[in-house]
Design an enzyme around this catalytic site. Structure first.
Site, PDB file in Angstrom:
ATOM      1  N   LYS A   1     -56.065  20.359 -52.757  1.00 38.44           N
ATOM      2  CA  LYS A   1     -56.932  19.510 -51.942  1.00 38.44           C
ATOM      3  C   LYS A   1     -57.154  18.187 -52.649  1.00 38.44           C
ATOM      4  O   LYS A   1     -57.477  18.208 -53.841  1.00 38.44           O
ATOM      5  CB  LYS A   1     -58.263  20.245 -51.756  1.00 38.44           C
ATOM      6  CG  LYS A   1     -59.337  19.440 -51.106  1.00 38.44           C
ATOM      7  CD  LYS A   1     -60.631  20.193 -51.130  1.00 38.44           C
ATOM      8  CE  LYS A   1     -61.704  19.242 -50.651  1.00 38.44           C
ATOM      9  NZ  LYS A   1     -63.018  19.761 -50.804  1.00 38.44           N
TER      10      LYS A   1
ATOM     11  N   TYR B   1     -59.049  19.630 -39.756  1.00 31.61           N
ATOM     12  CA  TYR B   1     -60.029  19.363 -38.700  1.00 31.61           C
ATOM     13  C   TYR B   1     -59.385  19.417 -37.324  1.00 31.61           C
ATOM     14  O   TYR B   1     -60.060  19.532 -36.317  1.00 31.61           O
ATOM     15  CB  TYR B   1     -60.722  18.014 -38.969  1.00 31.61           C
ATOM     16  CG  TYR B   1     -61.540  18.107 -40.237  1.00 31.61           C
ATOM     17  CD1 TYR B   1     -62.761  18.766 -40.237  1.00 31.61           C
ATOM     18  CD2 TYR B   1     -61.049  17.639 -41.453  1.00 31.61           C
ATOM     19  CE1 TYR B   1     -63.485  18.936 -41.412  1.00 31.61           C
ATOM     20  CE2 TYR B   1     -61.760  17.791 -42.628  1.00 31.61           C
ATOM     21  CZ  TYR B   1     -62.973  18.447 -42.604  1.00 31.61           C
ATOM     22  OH  TYR B   1     -63.677  18.625 -43.766  1.00 31.61           O
TER      23      TYR B   1
ATOM     24  N   SER C   1     -61.068  15.292 -44.945  1.00 32.18           N
ATOM     25  CA  SER C   1     -61.627  14.436 -43.895  1.00 32.18           C
ATOM     26  C   SER C   1     -61.012  13.037 -43.897  1.00 32.18           C
ATOM     27  O   SER C   1     -60.652  12.510 -42.846  1.00 32.18           O
ATOM     28  CB  SER C   1     -63.136  14.361 -44.047  1.00 32.18           C
ATOM     29  OG  SER C   1     -63.498  13.903 -45.337  1.00 32.18           O
TER      30      SER C   1
ATOM     31  N   CYS D   1     -72.535  18.843 -57.205  1.00 30.30           N
ATOM     32  CA  CYS D   1     -72.152  20.212 -56.858  1.00 30.30           C
ATOM     33  C   CYS D   1     -72.790  21.239 -57.795  1.00 30.30           C
ATOM     34  O   CYS D   1     -72.376  22.402 -57.817  1.00 30.30           O
ATOM     35  CB  CYS D   1     -70.630  20.341 -56.882  1.00 30.30           C
ATOM     36  SG  CYS D   1     -69.829  19.218 -55.730  1.00 30.30           S
TER      37      CYS D   1
ATOM     38  N   LYS E   1     -58.551  21.090 -56.920  1.00 35.28           N
ATOM     39  CA  LYS E   1     -59.342  20.120 -56.146  1.00 35.28           C
ATOM     40  C   LYS E   1     -59.507  18.852 -56.978  1.00 35.28           C
ATOM     41  O   LYS E   1     -60.097  18.872 -58.053  1.00 35.28           O
ATOM     42  CB  LYS E   1     -60.702  20.705 -55.801  1.00 35.28           C
ATOM     43  CG  LYS E   1     -61.608  19.706 -55.103  1.00 35.28           C
ATOM     44  CD  LYS E   1     -62.891  20.330 -54.622  1.00 35.28           C
ATOM     45  CE  LYS E   1     -63.772  19.287 -53.998  1.00 35.28           C
ATOM     46  NZ  LYS E   1     -64.994  19.868 -53.439  1.00 35.28           N
TER      47      LYS E   1
ATOM     48  N   CYS F   1     -70.837  26.025 -52.372  1.00 31.56           N
ATOM     49  CA  CYS F   1     -71.070  24.865 -53.235  1.00 31.56           C
ATOM     50  C   CYS F   1     -72.546  24.501 -53.127  1.00 31.56           C
ATOM     51  O   CYS F   1     -73.250  25.002 -52.246  1.00 31.56           O
ATOM     52  CB  CYS F   1     -70.198  23.688 -52.810  1.00 31.56           C
ATOM     53  SG  CYS F   1     -70.175  22.367 -54.066  1.00 31.56           S
TER      54      CYS F   1
HETATM   55  C1  PBG Z   1     -67.945  20.281 -51.426  1.00 33.40           C
HETATM   56  C2  PBG Z   1     -66.734  20.004 -50.668  1.00 33.40           C
HETATM   57  C3  PBG Z   1     -66.107  18.769 -50.429  1.00 33.40           C
HETATM   58  C4  PBG Z   1     -65.104  19.013 -49.523  1.00 33.40           C
HETATM   59  C5  PBG Z   1     -65.088  20.384 -49.266  1.00 33.40           C
HETATM   60  N1  PBG Z   1     -66.095  20.977 -49.996  1.00 33.40           N
HETATM   61  C6  PBG Z   1     -66.374  17.374 -50.821  1.00 33.40           C
HETATM   62  C7  PBG Z   1     -66.679  16.933 -52.158  1.00 33.40           C
HETATM   63  O1  PBG Z   1     -66.218  17.477 -53.159  1.00 33.40           O
HETATM   64  O2  PBG Z   1     -67.437  15.963 -52.196  1.00 33.40           O
HETATM   65  C8  PBG Z   1     -64.222  17.930 -48.941  1.00 33.40           C
HETATM   66  C9  PBG Z   1     -63.641  18.201 -47.622  1.00 33.40           C
HETATM   67  C10 PBG Z   1     -63.213  17.023 -46.842  1.00 33.40           C
HETATM   68  O3  PBG Z   1     -63.262  15.845 -47.248  1.00 33.40           O
HETATM   69  O4  PBG Z   1     -62.801  17.279 -45.720  1.00 33.40           O
HETATM   70  N2  PBG Z   1     -67.916  20.298 -52.768  1.00 33.40           N
END
Ligand code: PBG
Length: 341
Positions: free
Chosen positions: A261, A326, A287, A132, A197, A122
C-alpha cells in the site's frame, strides 16, 4: 508492390493483436470481481451520509445508510468489505472501540455469512493528534499502542469481524494481536497485515473520510518537528528493503494475508514481494491514487472506468490476489461490460 511485413517476418507480434477474439484467447492476466474488497466508512453522530472529496461514489455513512449501502453493494456483486469506524470523540489513551464494535454486530446481524468482513485496526481516527498510536513525551510509544491495538482487534473479533487488519505500522503488533485473539479463542479470525505500508502522500482523501490527519495544532512547538507526519512509523518510500523485512516479520508473527500500500506507485514492491514471500497478497489502491483517476476523468482527460480497469490489471499482473479499491462496487459491471470476461 507494397512490402508485406507479415510475410517476411515470421515473428510478427501484430498478427496476434488483429482481433478481439485472438486477444481474448491469449490474455495472460485476467481479473474477476471476486478478487475485490470494498472499503466502507461509518461515522458516529452524523445526521446524513456525507460525500468525500474526489472519491466518487464513496461516502461517510451513518449506521443506517451503511446497511443500505452494503445491500446495494451485494446486488452489484461485492461480497468482501473492509470497514473503518470513525468515532465522534477523540482522546489520547484508553480508547473506546464500542461504536465500531456495534457497527460490526449490526452488519453481521443483517448479512451474516453472506459477506466477508475485515475491519481496520488503527488508532488514528481515535486520537486527538491524529497519529496511529499513543503519544508519550516526544514520541509515539510502541508497546502501549500495541496493547490498545490488540484490545481493539479482540473487541472487533468478538463483535463478529471475520478478519482484523492492523494499519498502524507499530513493531510487533501482529504477534500481539494473534496471541490476544488466540487467548480468547478467536482462533479462526484472520489477520490481514498492512505489512508494506509506505509513508505516502496519496492518503489525502482517506484522512478527510476517517478524520485522521496528523494534527500538530494540539502539540507544543518542540514536538511538531518529528510528529508532523507519520514518518516515524510508516515505511520510507526510498527503503524497499524495509518493506521486505516488515512483510517477512509480519508473516512470521502470524499474518494470514500481507499487503502492499499504495498500489500503483509501489508496483515494483508488489511484483518483488509476491515472488519473494509465498503468502496471499493484497494491494490497496489508496484514496489518492483512486481519486487521481476520478479527477482526470472529471477534466475529461481520460475515461474513468477503463483507466480503473487498467490499474487493476496492473495489480493482478504484479501478483496481487486481492485488490482493495474504492471502485470495488463497479468491478463486476466494468469487467463484464468492458473486458467482456
Ligand atoms: C490508517 C489508514 C490509512 C489508510 C488506511 N488505514 C491512512 C494513513 O495511514 O494515514 C489509507 C487508505 C487510503 O488512503 O485509502 N492508519
Amino acid at each position: 508492390m507494397a512490402q508485406d511485413y507479415l510475410k517476411s517476418n515470421p515473428t510478427s507480434l501484430r498478427r496476434l493483436r488483429q482481433s478481439n477474439f485472438i486477444r481474448e484467447l491469449i490474455q495472460e492476466v485476467k481479473i474477476s470481481h471476486k478478487q475485490f474488497v470494498q472499503p466502507l466508512f461509518v461515522v458516529q453522530d452524523i445526521a446524513k451520509r456525507e460525500s468525500i472529496p474526489a472519491l466518487t461514489g464513496v461516502f461517510r455513512e451513518t449506521a443506517e445508510t451503511l446497511i443500505a449501502q452494503i445491500e446495494s453493494d451485494i446486488e452489484a456483486g461485492v461480497q468482501k468489505f473492509l470497514l473503518f469506524g470513525v468515532p465522534s470523540k477523540k482522546t489520547t489513551n484508553n480508547f473506546n472501540f464500542d461504536f465500531c464494535a456495534k457497527q460490526i454486530q449490526n452488519i453481521k446481524k443483517h448479512f451474516g455469512k453472506d459477506i466477508f468482513l475485515a475491519v481496520d485496526v488503527c488508532l488514528c481516527s481515535f486520537t486527538e493528534h491524529g497519529h496511529c498510536g499513543i503519544l508519550v513525551n516526544d514520541h509515539i510509544e510502541n508497546d502501549s499502542t500495541v496493547s490498545e491495538l490488540a484490545r481493539a482487534a479482540c473487541t472487533y473479533a468478538e463483535a463478529g469481524a471475520d478478519c482484523v487488519a492492523p494499519s498502524d505500522m507499530m513493531d510487533g503488533r501482529v504477534r500481539a494481536i494473534r496471541s490476544s485473539l488466540d487467548a480468547k479463542n478467536y482462533t479462526r479470525t484472520l489477520i490481514m497485515s498492512y505489512s508494506a505500508k509506505f509513508h505516502s502522500k496519496f492518503y489525502g482523501p482517506f484522512r478527510i473520510a476517517a478524520n485522521s490527519a496528523p494534527n500538530t495544532n494540539t502539540l507544543t512547538d518542540h514536538l511538531k518537528c518529528d510528529l508532523q507526519d507519520r514518518s516515524t512509523y510508516q515505511i520510507d518510500p526510498a527503503r524497499p528493503k524495509d518493506a521486505f523485512l516488515s512483510s517477512l516479520r509480519d508473516a512470521e508473527e502470524g499474518a494470514d494475508i500481507l499487503m502492499v500500500k499504495p498500489g500503483l506507485p509501489y508496483l515494483d514492491i508488489l511484483s518483488q514481494l509476491t515472488k519473494q514471500i509465498p503468502r496471499p497478497w493484497a494491494v490497496y489502491e489508496v484514496s489518492g491514487e483512486y481519486a487521481a483517476i476520478e479527477l482526470l476523468a472529471e477534466k475529461k482527460l481520460i475515461a474513468a472506468s477503463t483507466a480503473h480497469l487498467e490499474a487493476w490489471i496492473a495489480f493482478a499482473r504484479a501478483g496481487a490476489s486481492m485488490i482493495i479499491s474504492y471502485g470495488a462496487r463497479n468491478a463486476k459491471n466494468w469487467i463484464y461490460e468492458l473486458l467482456a470476461i
